[in-house]
Design a protein around this motif. Sequence first.
Motif, PDB file in Angstrom:
ATOM      1  N   TYR A 134       0.855  -1.188   0.000  1.00  0.00           N
ATOM      2  CA  TYR A 134       0.000   0.000   0.000  1.00  0.00           C
ATOM      3  C   TYR A 134       0.891   1.239   0.000  1.00  0.00           C
ATOM      4  N   ALA A 135       0.310   2.367  -0.355  1.00  0.00           N
ATOM      5  CA  ALA A 135       1.058   3.623  -0.391  1.00  0.00           C
ATOM      6  C   ALA A 135       0.957   4.306   0.962  1.00  0.00           C
ATOM      7  N   GLU A 136       2.101   4.626   1.534  1.00  0.00           N
ATOM      8  CA  GLU A 136       2.125   5.321   2.816  1.00  0.00           C
ATOM      9  C   GLU A 136       1.628   6.760   2.643  1.00  0.00           C
ATOM     10  N   GLY A 137       0.830   7.218   3.593  1.00  0.00           N
ATOM     11  CA  GLY A 137       0.369   8.591   3.561  1.00  0.00           C
ATOM     12  C   GLY A 137      -0.776   8.849   2.609  1.00  0.00           C
ATOM     13  N   ARG A 138      -1.240   7.814   1.910  1.00  0.00           N
ATOM     14  CA  ARG A 138      -2.342   7.973   0.967  1.00  0.00           C
ATOM     15  C   ARG A 138      -3.639   7.530   1.640  1.00  0.00           C
ATOM     16  N   GLY A 139      -4.338   8.456   2.252  1.00  0.00           N
ATOM     17  CA  GLY A 139      -5.576   8.112   2.935  1.00  0.00           C
ATOM     18  C   GLY A 139      -5.325   7.168   4.093  1.00  0.00           C
ATOM     19  N   ALA A 140      -6.243   6.243   4.288  1.00  0.00           N
ATOM     20  CA  ALA A 140      -6.160   5.297   5.401  1.00  0.00           C
ATOM     21  C   ALA A 140      -5.643   3.950   4.912  1.00  0.00           C
ATOM     22  N   GLY A 141      -4.693   3.961   3.981  1.00  0.00           N
ATOM     23  CA  GLY A 141      -4.186   2.725   3.396  1.00  0.00           C
ATOM     24  C   GLY A 141      -3.616   1.754   4.404  1.00  0.00           C
ATOM     25  N   GLU A 142      -2.894   2.261   5.387  1.00  0.00           N
ATOM     26  CA  GLU A 142      -2.280   1.378   6.383  1.00  0.00           C
ATOM     27  C   GLU A 142      -3.345   0.727   7.256  1.00  0.00           C
ATOM     28  N   GLN A 143      -4.303   1.537   7.721  1.00  0.00           N
ATOM     29  CA  GLN A 143      -5.370   0.993   8.570  1.00  0.00           C
ATOM     30  C   GLN A 143      -6.249   0.023   7.779  1.00  0.00           C
ATOM     31  N   GLU A 144      -6.489   0.353   6.530  1.00  0.00           N
ATOM     32  CA  GLU A 144      -7.269  -0.528   5.662  1.00  0.00           C
ATOM     33  C   GLU A 144      -6.574  -1.873   5.488  1.00  0.00           C
ATOM     34  N   GLY A 145      -5.269  -1.829   5.213  1.00  0.00           N
ATOM     35  CA  GLY A 145      -4.504  -3.060   5.062  1.00  0.00           C
ATOM     36  C   GLY A 145      -4.527  -3.897   6.326  1.00  0.00           C
ATOM     37  N   ALA A 146      -4.404  -3.220   7.467  1.00  0.00           N
ATOM     38  CA  ALA A 146      -4.413  -3.937   8.742  1.00  0.00           C
ATOM     39  C   ALA A 146      -5.759  -4.635   8.974  1.00  0.00           C
ATOM     40  N   GLN A 147      -6.853  -3.971   8.589  1.00  0.00           N
ATOM     41  CA  GLN A 147      -8.180  -4.568   8.767  1.00  0.00           C
ATOM     42  C   GLN A 147      -8.368  -5.779   7.852  1.00  0.00           C
ATOM     43  N   ILE A 148      -7.934  -5.670   6.600  1.00  0.00           N
ATOM     44  CA  ILE A 148      -8.066  -6.790   5.668  1.00  0.00           C
ATOM     45  C   ILE A 148      -7.170  -7.950   6.106  1.00  0.00           C
ATOM     46  N   LYS A 149      -5.968  -7.646   6.550  1.00  0.00           N
ATOM     47  CA  LYS A 149      -5.058  -8.677   7.073  1.00  0.00           C
ATOM     48  C   LYS A 149      -5.723  -9.406   8.255  1.00  0.00           C
ATOM     49  N   LYS A 150      -6.336  -8.644   9.145  1.00  0.00           N
ATOM     50  CA  LYS A 150      -6.988  -9.225  10.318  1.00  0.00           C
ATOM     51  C   LYS A 150      -8.093 -10.189   9.896  1.00  0.00           C
ATOM     52  N   GLU A 151      -8.899  -9.782   8.905  1.00  0.00           N
ATOM     53  CA  GLU A 151     -10.015 -10.627   8.462  1.00  0.00           C
ATOM     54  C   GLU A 151      -9.519 -11.897   7.777  1.00  0.00           C
TER      55      GLU A 151
END
Length: 517
Positions: free
Chosen positions: A365-382
């Motif tokens: 994901y691109a750092e600093g582009r919206g909530a990309g990090e939090q989004e990735g973390a949520q998908i990883k969790k699921e």
Amino acid sequence: MRSVRIRILAGLLVLAAVGVGAWQLLPSKGDAKTITVGTTDGVTSLDPAGAYDAGSWALFSNVFQSLLTFAPGGTAPVPDAAKSCAFVRGDLTTYRCELRGGLTFPSGRTMNAEDVKYSFDRILKIKAPVGPASLFGTLGSVDADGMTVTFHLTSSDATFPFKVATGAGSIVDHTAYPAGKLRTGDRVDGTGPYTLTSYAKDRDAVLTPSRHYQGAVSGTGRPVELRYYATPEALNTAWKDKQVEVATDQLPPGVLAGLNPSDPTQRVYEADGSETRNLYFNTRAGKPLHEPKVRRAIAWLVDRERLAATVYDGTVDPLYSLIPAGLTGHTASFFDDYPKPDPEKARRLLTQAGVSLPVHFTYGYAEGRGAGEQEGAQIKKELEASGLFKVTLKGYEWTAFQKQWASGKLDAYAVGWVADFPDPDTFGAALVGTGSAMNTGYSSKTVDRLIKDSRRFAERTEADQDFRSVQQTVAEDVPVLPLWQAKEYVVTTEDVGGGQYLSDGTGVFRLWSLTTL
């Protein structure tokens, strides 16, 4: 002054009703106050042959001209650097434009058809990994004769005028840009409404109205300073500290969700947008997500409703379609095939695929582009909660991120997609066609045929069934997983007007629309 919260389309309809042209809403020449605009959409390249992203094209639409452009709220291209354009054959394979006279580059040279031909030819010749060459897959050759340019297409393409009107159609001075490589440095030689007077990458771009501009805009706006911020949080800090007068693309989700329409210190413009966010998969042989059943298993596990509600605070809508709501061909194909998370169905698919569990893959994901990090973390969790996948998250600076997926180094990567133009074709070939801009390695003869067939229709609503069929095939093959569709937000101080015209899903970023009140 009172706060204004309107939908952009509604505002445009009001203007139409009273007979006021949106492009005439320009400031008087007597006021030279500079307006500061903050954004997180950085610029990949100042050379139109080297950029295919929203931040770069936002700048291009102000400092370059294309033959065509889009009026605010319009869905059909109108002349800009051209005085007229039209298909000259009924089979939609020959497109001809007559240029305006008197258009001059900063050097003083008069633009001619050779500059247009050169601009398109060099995009196809350079074929930069993160450039827009893939957008012109049907362009065979270009002829130039004085002030007439003729495009010869390899197949019928009713969408070609739309593509000409994008940032990829930016016309450069053929004496100032090398033919076989990208131009470097911080200068721009274009004929747009603005002149780029200074530029510092990832910091700011200072724009002054051009005295020589001629085109679709009936004047030029106030001086503008675009300020670039690394993260939505940094943009929000700048907004709160009054370092910028306009904030767009994008403030943090929590801030957007809490915008107060009754706040007298600001104007808030919200519109239904066509920006989407997708999770792309590297489908090449030897990659962990090569097998379609593995990708389908992921589709059975990702919870879009939860993602939209938690990570994005309800400021985006869950998306179950490659083509967003509001455009011809929109369906709910992914909802039809994967209506709700089901770990057991995912497990059965992986068993049928014969893969070892858990399946390991990297997610970029691109750092600093919206909530990309939090989004990735949520998908990883699921995905990991099912016990079926093990995900390694990796963040990259924006330009480095583009190079990572362009070189096929990532297994999966989440990228936002802003429509190049208001037509479903921009969500077709560019995302899932063979050789797509997203470089997933996916290739489907069925999808390619349907996309090609859809371009035969000058009346774009007649292509509806082709696009519906494209999406059904994509839902079965899952080279990409739609996640959400965004609304558009522009926030200005109470004394800045015109924010509702700044961006409307046509790919044009109208800095000249901004005015002080």
